[in-house]
Design an enzyme around this catalytic site. Structure first.
Site, PDB file in Angstrom:
ATOM      1  CG  LEU A  12     -27.933 -34.055  30.410  1.00 12.16           C
ATOM      2  CD1 LEU A  12     -26.791 -34.772  29.751  1.00 12.16           C
ATOM      3  CD2 LEU A  12     -28.918 -35.415  31.758  1.00 12.16           C
ATOM      4  CE1 TYR A  96      -5.982 -29.289  21.518  1.00  9.40           C
ATOM      5  CE2 TYR A  96      -6.045 -30.882  23.007  1.00  9.40           C
ATOM      6  CZ  TYR A  96      -6.701 -29.747  22.406  1.00  9.40           C
ATOM      7  OH  TYR A  96      -6.489 -28.698  23.572  1.00  9.40           O
ATOM      8  CB  ALA A 104     -15.820 -35.921  23.989  1.00 13.48           C
ATOM      9  CG  ASP A 105     -16.821 -30.525  25.655  1.00  9.64           C
ATOM     10  OD1 ASP A 105     -15.730 -30.808  25.542  1.00  9.64           O
ATOM     11  OD2 ASP A 105     -17.225 -29.107  25.991  1.00  9.64           O
ATOM     12  CB  THR A 181     -16.755  -2.554  41.778  1.00  7.89           C
ATOM     13  OG1 THR A 181     -16.195  -1.058  42.511  1.00  7.89           O
ATOM     14  CG2 THR A 181     -16.264  -3.344  41.399  1.00  7.89           C
TER      15      THR A 181
END
Length: 267
Positions: A12, A96, A104-105, A181
């Site tokens: 946040l 879009y 929205a972000d 790895t």
């Protein structure tokens, strides 16, 4: 004073905008909390020099989290308006198919980047590295034609650790030819993230006939920065270009502040 809220999947991020202050002041630096730690939000509100009038925010963490944040703000005497992506705002035209389906972000982030630009600007590539990585383009005509979403670096690492029987939660160095790895996973993640940036940079150059400027944000950027800058340099050299990403600390909050300052559509 208007509170600015960027409620992401993990963090946040908060700031403020004061339209009544000289030169429409902003917070000295944004503050970030764990998105589940709303007590921290309440404590931060108590430190503000003035009581906020209202709040503007974007929330991708779900309805329940948005309601909890709103309740915390109300306890401090401040109501919030959650914003959704608009077809047109602050000059940004949303390409879009269903404009409000755009996160929205992502929308606010692009508004924030566009607000920094002069009226004539090159194409812009906006890359944000959080829980998810997003790569969004803005044309010189201020049209957003579309963008990518992929798992962020931490999500990629977690998916390999939890979705397989023997792969670890890797912590290794990036190498061209990994020899263990941990290196292999770290290098694969960095390559995937960096490759996505290069792909969209090339796509923008082909679409607009000029190289996009690159803006980056998010807590995952430091992990992939070296590999991204290396691949961009190699790719750009083939075209006589030197793409250098510019890091922005809080473009979503910048976008919210711009929307608040100009009274742009936010319904």
């Amino acid at each position: 004073m208007i509170i600015l809220i960027d409620s992401g999947n993990s963090r946040l991020k908060v700031g403020w905008f004061d339209p009544d202050a000289p030169q429409a002041a902003r917070e000295p630096a944004p503050v970030a909390f764990d998105n589940l730690d709303l007590d921290a939000l309440g404590r931060w509100l108590a430190t503000l020099p003035r009581r906020p009038q209202r709040a503007l925010g974007v929330n991708v963490a779900g309805l329940a989290r948005g309601q909890a944040i709103a309740a915390t703000l109300r306890a401090g005497g401040c109501d919030i308006r959650w914003l959704r992506a608009q077809p047109l705002a602050m000059g940004l035209r949303n390409g879009y198919r269903n404009p409000d389906q755009l996160g929205a972000d992502r929308w606010a982030c692009m508004v924030g980047v566009l607000a920094r630009q002069p009226s004539v600007h090159p194409p812009l590539l906006v890359a944000s590295f959080g829980t998810a990585t997003t790569l969004d383009t803005i044309g010189p005509d201020n049209v957003f034609p579309g963008g990518l979403i992929l798992p962020g670096p931490a999500m990629m690492r977690g998916a390999l650790a939890h979705g397989t029987a023997h792969l670890p939660l890797a912590d290794g160095l990036v190498a061209d030819y990994p020899i263990d790895t941990h290196q292999a996973i770290a290098s694969g993640i960095a390559a995937a993230q960096a490759g996505a940036i290069v792909r969209q940079w090339l796509a923008g150059r082909q679409r607009y006939g000029q190289a996009p400027e690159i803006y980056v944000a998010g807590g995952g950027w430091p992990e992939v920065r070296q590999e991204a800058e290396r691949l961009l340099a190699v790719t750009g050299a083939a075209f006589g270009a030197t793409p250098r990403p510019t890091y922005l600390d809080s473009p979503v909050l910048d976008g919210l502040a711009a929307l608040a300052a100009h009274g742009a559509p936010t319904a």
